[in-house]
Write a protein that holds these residues in place. Structure first.
Motif, PDB file in Angstrom:
ATOM      1  N   GLY A   1       0.817  -1.204   0.000  1.00  0.00           N
ATOM      2  CA  GLY A   1       0.000   0.000   0.000  1.00  0.00           C
ATOM      3  C   GLY A   1       0.855   1.260   0.000  1.00  0.00           C
ATOM      4  O   GLY A   1       2.080   1.217   0.167  1.00  0.00           O
TER       5      GLY A   1
ATOM      6  N   GLU B   1       0.306   5.900   0.737  1.00  0.00           N
ATOM      7  CA  GLU B   1      -0.581   6.976   1.179  1.00  0.00           C
ATOM      8  C   GLU B   1      -0.279   8.260   0.413  1.00  0.00           C
ATOM      9  O   GLU B   1       0.879   8.565   0.109  1.00  0.00           O
ATOM     10  CB  GLU B   1      -0.408   7.233   2.682  1.00  0.00           C
ATOM     11  CG  GLU B   1      -0.958   6.115   3.550  1.00  0.00           C
ATOM     12  CD  GLU B   1      -0.755   6.420   5.023  1.00  0.00           C
ATOM     13  OE1 GLU B   1      -1.764   6.555   5.752  1.00  0.00           O
ATOM     14  OE2 GLU B   1       0.407   6.530   5.450  1.00  0.00           O
TER      15      GLU B   1
ATOM     16  N   GLY C   1      -4.669   6.096  -7.441  1.00  0.00           N
ATOM     17  CA  GLY C   1      -4.890   4.674  -7.662  1.00  0.00           C
ATOM     18  C   GLY C   1      -3.682   3.981  -8.250  1.00  0.00           C
ATOM     19  O   GLY C   1      -2.527   4.344  -7.975  1.00  0.00           O
ATOM     20  N   TRP C   2      -3.968   2.986  -9.099  1.00  0.00           N
ATOM     21  CA  TRP C   2      -2.943   2.132  -9.691  1.00  0.00           C
ATOM     22  C   TRP C   2      -3.147   2.051 -11.205  1.00  0.00           C
ATOM     23  O   TRP C   2      -4.273   2.157 -11.700  1.00  0.00           O
ATOM     24  CB  TRP C   2      -3.009   0.710  -9.118  1.00  0.00           C
ATOM     25  CG  TRP C   2      -2.943   0.620  -7.624  1.00  0.00           C
ATOM     26  CD1 TRP C   2      -3.967   0.811  -6.737  1.00  0.00           C
ATOM     27  CD2 TRP C   2      -1.791   0.292  -6.845  1.00  0.00           C
ATOM     28  NE1 TRP C   2      -3.531   0.626  -5.456  1.00  0.00           N
ATOM     29  CE2 TRP C   2      -2.203   0.306  -5.482  1.00  0.00           C
ATOM     30  CE3 TRP C   2      -0.470  -0.014  -7.135  1.00  0.00           C
ATOM     31  CZ2 TRP C   2      -1.326   0.023  -4.442  1.00  0.00           C
ATOM     32  CZ3 TRP C   2       0.405  -0.296  -6.090  1.00  0.00           C
ATOM     33  CH2 TRP C   2      -0.017  -0.276  -4.763  1.00  0.00           C
TER      34      TRP C   2
ATOM     35  N   TYR D   1      -9.550   6.221  -7.576  1.00  0.00           N
ATOM     36  CA  TYR D   1     -10.531   6.699  -6.609  1.00  0.00           C
ATOM     37  C   TYR D   1     -10.603   8.208  -6.795  1.00  0.00           C
ATOM     38  O   TYR D   1      -9.639   8.920  -6.538  1.00  0.00           O
ATOM     39  CB  TYR D   1     -10.091   6.322  -5.197  1.00  0.00           C
ATOM     40  CG  TYR D   1     -10.986   6.813  -4.083  1.00  0.00           C
ATOM     41  CD1 TYR D   1     -12.321   7.160  -4.297  1.00  0.00           C
ATOM     42  CD2 TYR D   1     -10.496   6.933  -2.784  1.00  0.00           C
ATOM     43  CE1 TYR D   1     -13.133   7.605  -3.278  1.00  0.00           C
ATOM     44  CE2 TYR D   1     -11.300   7.373  -1.739  1.00  0.00           C
ATOM     45  CZ  TYR D   1     -12.616   7.712  -1.996  1.00  0.00           C
ATOM     46  OH  TYR D   1     -13.421   8.161  -0.968  1.00  0.00           O
TER      47      TYR D   1
ATOM     48  N   LYS E   1     -15.401   5.771  -8.164  1.00  0.00           N
ATOM     49  CA  LYS E   1     -14.317   4.941  -8.668  1.00  0.00           C
ATOM     50  C   LYS E   1     -14.389   4.937 -10.188  1.00  0.00           C
ATOM     51  O   LYS E   1     -15.479   4.905 -10.771  1.00  0.00           O
ATOM     52  CB  LYS E   1     -14.396   3.515  -8.113  1.00  0.00           C
ATOM     53  CG  LYS E   1     -15.652   2.740  -8.494  1.00  0.00           C
ATOM     54  CD  LYS E   1     -15.605   1.321  -7.928  1.00  0.00           C
ATOM     55  CE  LYS E   1     -16.834   0.511  -8.363  1.00  0.00           C
ATOM     56  NZ  LYS E   1     -16.794  -0.869  -7.826  1.00  0.00           N
TER      57      LYS E   1
ATOM     58  N   CYS F   1      -4.099   3.670  -0.458  1.00  0.00           N
ATOM     59  CA  CYS F   1      -4.381   2.768  -1.587  1.00  0.00           C
ATOM     60  C   CYS F   1      -3.663   1.448  -1.323  1.00  0.00           C
ATOM     61  O   CYS F   1      -2.443   1.444  -1.089  1.00  0.00           O
ATOM     62  CB  CYS F   1      -3.903   3.376  -2.898  1.00  0.00           C
ATOM     63  SG  CYS F   1      -4.512   5.054  -3.206  1.00  0.00           S
ATOM     64  N   TYR F   2      -4.398   0.336  -1.397  1.00  0.00           N
ATOM     65  CA  TYR F   2      -3.855  -0.968  -1.024  1.00  0.00           C
ATOM     66  C   TYR F   2      -4.200  -1.996  -2.098  1.00  0.00           C
ATOM     67  O   TYR F   2      -5.332  -2.042  -2.603  1.00  0.00           O
ATOM     68  CB  TYR F   2      -4.407  -1.406   0.329  1.00  0.00           C
ATOM     69  CG  TYR F   2      -4.096  -0.414   1.431  1.00  0.00           C
ATOM     70  CD1 TYR F   2      -2.874  -0.446   2.090  1.00  0.00           C
ATOM     71  CD2 TYR F   2      -5.015   0.577   1.777  1.00  0.00           C
ATOM     72  CE1 TYR F   2      -2.572   0.471   3.081  1.00  0.00           C
ATOM     73  CE2 TYR F   2      -4.722   1.503   2.766  1.00  0.00           C
ATOM     74  CZ  TYR F   2      -3.500   1.448   3.409  1.00  0.00           C
ATOM     75  OH  TYR F   2      -3.207   2.362   4.388  1.00  0.00           O
TER      76      TYR F   2
ATOM     77  N   LEU G   1      -8.168  -4.336  -5.149  1.00  0.00           N
ATOM     78  CA  LEU G   1      -7.750  -2.978  -4.814  1.00  0.00           C
ATOM     79  C   LEU G   1      -8.782  -2.347  -3.894  1.00  0.00           C
ATOM     80  O   LEU G   1      -9.987  -2.377  -4.173  1.00  0.00           O
ATOM     81  CB  LEU G   1      -7.609  -2.130  -6.083  1.00  0.00           C
ATOM     82  CG  LEU G   1      -6.721  -2.702  -7.199  1.00  0.00           C
ATOM     83  CD1 LEU G   1      -6.663  -1.744  -8.389  1.00  0.00           C
ATOM     84  CD2 LEU G   1      -5.325  -2.990  -6.687  1.00  0.00           C
ATOM     85  N   SER G   2      -8.303  -1.773  -2.792  1.00  0.00           N
ATOM     86  CA  SER G   2      -9.180  -1.123  -1.816  1.00  0.00           C
ATOM     87  C   SER G   2      -8.596   0.235  -1.440  1.00  0.00           C
ATOM     88  O   SER G   2      -7.409   0.509  -1.663  1.00  0.00           O
ATOM     89  CB  SER G   2      -9.349  -1.990  -0.565  1.00  0.00           C
ATOM     90  OG  SER G   2      -8.080  -2.247   0.033  1.00  0.00           O
ATOM     91  N   PHE G   3      -9.432   1.082  -0.838  1.00  0.00           N
ATOM     92  CA  PHE G   3      -9.024   2.441  -0.508  1.00  0.00           C
ATOM     93  C   PHE G   3      -9.489   2.811   0.890  1.00  0.00           C
ATOM     94  O   PHE G   3     -10.533   2.342   1.367  1.00  0.00           O
ATOM     95  CB  PHE G   3      -9.591   3.439  -1.531  1.00  0.00           C
ATOM     96  CG  PHE G   3      -9.105   3.227  -2.936  1.00  0.00           C
ATOM     97  CD1 PHE G   3      -7.928   3.808  -3.369  1.00  0.00           C
ATOM     98  CD2 PHE G   3      -9.824   2.434  -3.827  1.00  0.00           C
ATOM     99  CE1 PHE G   3      -7.472   3.614  -4.666  1.00  0.00           C
ATOM    100  CE2 PHE G   3      -9.377   2.241  -5.118  1.00  0.00           C
ATOM    101  CZ  PHE G   3      -8.191   2.824  -5.540  1.00  0.00           C
TER     102      PHE G   3
ATOM    103  N   PRO H   1       1.816   2.811  -8.490  1.00  0.00           N
ATOM    104  CA  PRO H   1       1.033   3.903  -7.895  1.00  0.00           C
ATOM    105  C   PRO H   1       0.966   5.080  -8.860  1.00  0.00           C
ATOM    106  O   PRO H   1       1.945   5.446  -9.504  1.00  0.00           O
ATOM    107  CB  PRO H   1       1.810   4.248  -6.624  1.00  0.00           C
ATOM    108  CG  PRO H   1       2.549   2.991  -6.288  1.00  0.00           C
ATOM    109  CD  PRO H   1       2.915   2.372  -7.602  1.00  0.00           C
TER     110      PRO H   1
END
Length: 684
Positions: free
Chosen positions: A269, A271, A297-298, A316, A322, A343-344, A355-357, A382
């Motif tokens: 992740g 930040e 995001g990615w 995001y 999204k 962002c993870y 992918l989660s935020f 990233p």
């Protein structure tokens, strides 16, 4: 009447409305809009607002303003590609490359009106255009309409010729300081040609300054990668922060950048903090347009820097959405200045990922679930995309996290070097770099050829510098005409920047003027300079141009195409400027022959260049004491008198004794008769 409707009015219409309301009609368009809008809000002009909008739509009922005669698109698909026609073949064309620069307006008198009437094909559209171009008074307007309606048969060339004159006249009036119609779309070719003309008077670029060798950067250090971002994204000195470079001049421009390292496995992740908003004074109050924006995001390498606009690009958005593949969905919460987004990415052993935020340490949810077929073994980097705001990453390997992440996740900067994937390296010296200069008329296929080259050689990491590329960076940017103008101006600055930054570039513009070709190639001295000319046959160009106009919905003005054809200069091999010259369609000999045909046709259709009248010098001259020139020095002495203190001459009563001697004794002093009466000049 709405504010948006008032902004669409032209300056002449705004002044007319203000005069009807007994208000001041002087000032710039912005001042006039504010003044009229204030009057409408106060209830002074609300009743007549709807009637005026209706009158604008019916152009046949109103006398057009000078700004209405600006460049307009032709209704035909193959505009500007015309067959030979018997018009004034003896017309002389002078200085074709600067047709947009002369300052004498086209104001046809009665004779011109008669000639136009004899060559028009009347119809609804033609009638409106004739009225717009000729601008008759009330009585003349009625006569013109009656005479135009009686004409039923005439040549097609005459109609096209009048259209060209109308467009030219509108452009000239606009250059003299007239109002611009902001709602009119003049097309990409118009603004590119306008920017190219600037090179005609530009000074030759100076030799590039060799940069001092700096310390080699640590390849394992995670930082914002300047080579992995837009040229208009400015990376901070520490490599952890950045912002749009032209946020003040072009506030609607989105700028993106990736980090130098990505991941392909594990649970990782990072930040990002939205540092501050960069509000420009030029931001227009437009409905539905955000003053600033941010996407985090990615994305995979070699994808668009516009995060969320391609399939393997996941973002995001600041608005609480999204975004991926250009599709937006509601997600999480909106965030603003000072918020921190986590962002993870969690990779599975089979190659899939989730992918989660997080927002300020709170879980917003799992936004994307990626199958193996989506990633195809590619690493995710990233990525940040921002507009009118600055951002900062937390990239210190030992720095404490801003907010604790989910259990089991490791910050990207703290990962061992072997578990990170480095982005593609870029050239470090000018000798290793390459620049490709595209040359061709609008719609000839330059952009298609350039994108194909980028796909065939992904290892070269080409950067495409073009108007359409910048236009795509204005995701939510108001009217297309305004965005085109800003994109063309921004591109000029980016080309100068690119010449100072090592890399591989493709200049995707028309580049039809020799002065523009020479100037840009001189900028990239030291690069491997490659010129690619895309010149298809007449039939193929007609098909491509028609396809381009139908796909993009952009009608290229006929006059703009005619000027481009006349001004077109095919490049030739010059060892001091070009390392490689390539004609990808017709060979050079056939292209030169076909271009000459284009020029001959265009010169017959373009209006003659009006001669500039010499302005009389009306400056009042001060009355000179000696209108025929100053007198001789000895005459000044006699005129001013012998007692003038400035001459340091004694008065008459102080003269020496020889003045009292008889005349014959003074012959010594007047022996030189060449001096005449003022022979005493020899004495002095």
């Amino acid at each position: 009447m709405k504010l948006a409707d008032i902004k669409k009015l032209k300056v002449a219409e705004l002044r007319s409305r203000l005069k009807e309301l007994d208000l001041d009609s002087k000032g710039l368009k912005t001042e006039l809009v504010v003044r009229l809008w204030s009057a409408v809000e106060a209830g002074q002009g609300g009743e007549d607002g709807d009637e005026e909008v209706k009158l604008q739509k019916d152009s046949s009922l109103t006398t057009p303003t000078p700004a209405e005669a600006s460049l307009s698109s032709s209704p035909t698909a193959t505009v500007g590609i015309t067959a030979p026609c018997d018009t004034e073949s003896s017309r002389e064309f002078r200085d074709s490359a600067t047709q947009t620069e002369y300052k004498t307006s086209l104001q046809p008198g009665p004779a011109t009106l008669t000639e136009a009437e004899t060559s028009l094909q009347p119809g609804p559209a033609t009638l409106t255009e004739a009225e717009t171009s000729l601008q008759p008074g009330p009585a003349t307007l009625t006569e013109t309409r009656n005479s135009l309606q009686t004409l039923q048969l005439n040549s097609e060339c005459g109609s096209e010729r009048v259209n060209v004159c109308q467009v030219e006249g509108g452009e000239l009036r606009r250059q003299q300081g007239g109002a611009e119609d902001s709602g009119e779309d003049r097309g990409r070719a118009f603004y590119e040609f306008k920017e190219e003309i600037r090179y005609k008077r530009a000074k030759s670029p100076q030799l590039p300054v060799e940069r001092e060798e700096t310390e080699e950067e640590d390849e394992d250090k995670v930082r914002l990668d300047p080579c992995g971002g837009h040229l208009h994204f400015e990376v901070g000195p520490d490599g952890a922060c950045g912002q749009p470079k032209f946020w003040e001049r072009f506030p609607s421009l989105w700028s993106g950048c990736r980090l130098s390292h990505g991941v392909i496995e594990g649970r990782v992740g990072f930040e990002v903090r939205l540092e501050r908003k960069l509000m420009s004074t030029q931001v227009e109050e437009q409905d539905g347009i955000e003053p600033y924006g941010l996407r985090v995001g990615w994305s995979a390498a070699n994808t668009s820097l516009l995060l969320g606009e391609e399939k393997v690009s996941f973002a995001y958005d600041r608005r609480g959405k999204k975004v991926s593949a250009g599709m937006e969905e509601e997600f999480g919460e909106p965030f603003s200045e000072g918020d921190i987004i986590g962002c993870y990415a969690s990779f599975s052993t089979d190659g899939s990922a989730q992918l989660s935020f997080h927002k300020n340490g709170r879980f917003m949810g799992a936004a994307f679930s990626l199958n193996t077929s989506v990633l195809q073994g590619r690493a995710l980097f990233p990525h940040v995309l921002c507009k009118s705001c600055s951002v900062r990453f937390l990239l210190g390997p030992t720095d404490p996290v801003w907010y604790p992440g989910p259990p089991g996740f490791t910050p990207l900067a703290a990962l061992p070097a072997g578990q990170r994937t480095r982005a593609t390296f870029t050239p470090t010296s000018r000798a290793q770099c390459e620049v490709v200069l595209m040359v061709g008329l609008p719609g000839s296929g330059k952009t298609h050829w350039a994108t194909t080259l980028m796909q065939q050689h992904p290892q070269k990491n080409y950067r495409l510098l073009g108007t359409e590329e910048l236009l795509a960076c204005m995701i939510s940017g108001g009217e297309r005409d305004s965005r085109l103008r800003q994109a063309s101006q921004c591109l000029t600055d980016l080309i100068k920047m690119a010449a100072q930054i090592p890399g591989n570039y493709i200049l995707d513009q028309c580049n039809i003027l020799f002065s523009a070709q020479r100037h840009k190639l001189q900028l990239f001295r030291g690069f491997r300079r490659r010129v690619v000319v895309v010149f298809p046959s007449l039939e193929e160009w007609s098909r491509r141009l028609s396809q381009h106009q139908s796909r993009d919905g952009e009608q290229i003005p006929e006059t703009a195409l005619l000027k481009l054809q006349v001004s077109y200069s095919l490049p030739e091999q010059q060892d001091e400027l070009i390392e490689e010259l390539q004609y990808v369609e017709l060979p050079q000999e056939q292209a030169q022959k076909l271009l000459q045909e284009y020029k001959d046709k265009a010169r017959r259709l373009l209006p003659p260049i009006p001669k500039q009248e010499k302005k009389k010098n009306t400056r009042l001259h001060k009355k000179r004491p000696y209108p025929h020139g100053p007198p001789c020095a000895h005459r000044i002495r006699w005129l001013n008198g012998w007692s003038d203190a400035r001459l340091n001459v004694p008065s008459w009563n102080q003269q020496p004794r020889y003045w009292n001697v008889a005349y014959q004794d003074q012959s010594y002093y007047y022996s030189n008769r060449d001096f005449g009466y003022s022979g005493s000049e020899g004495y002095w």
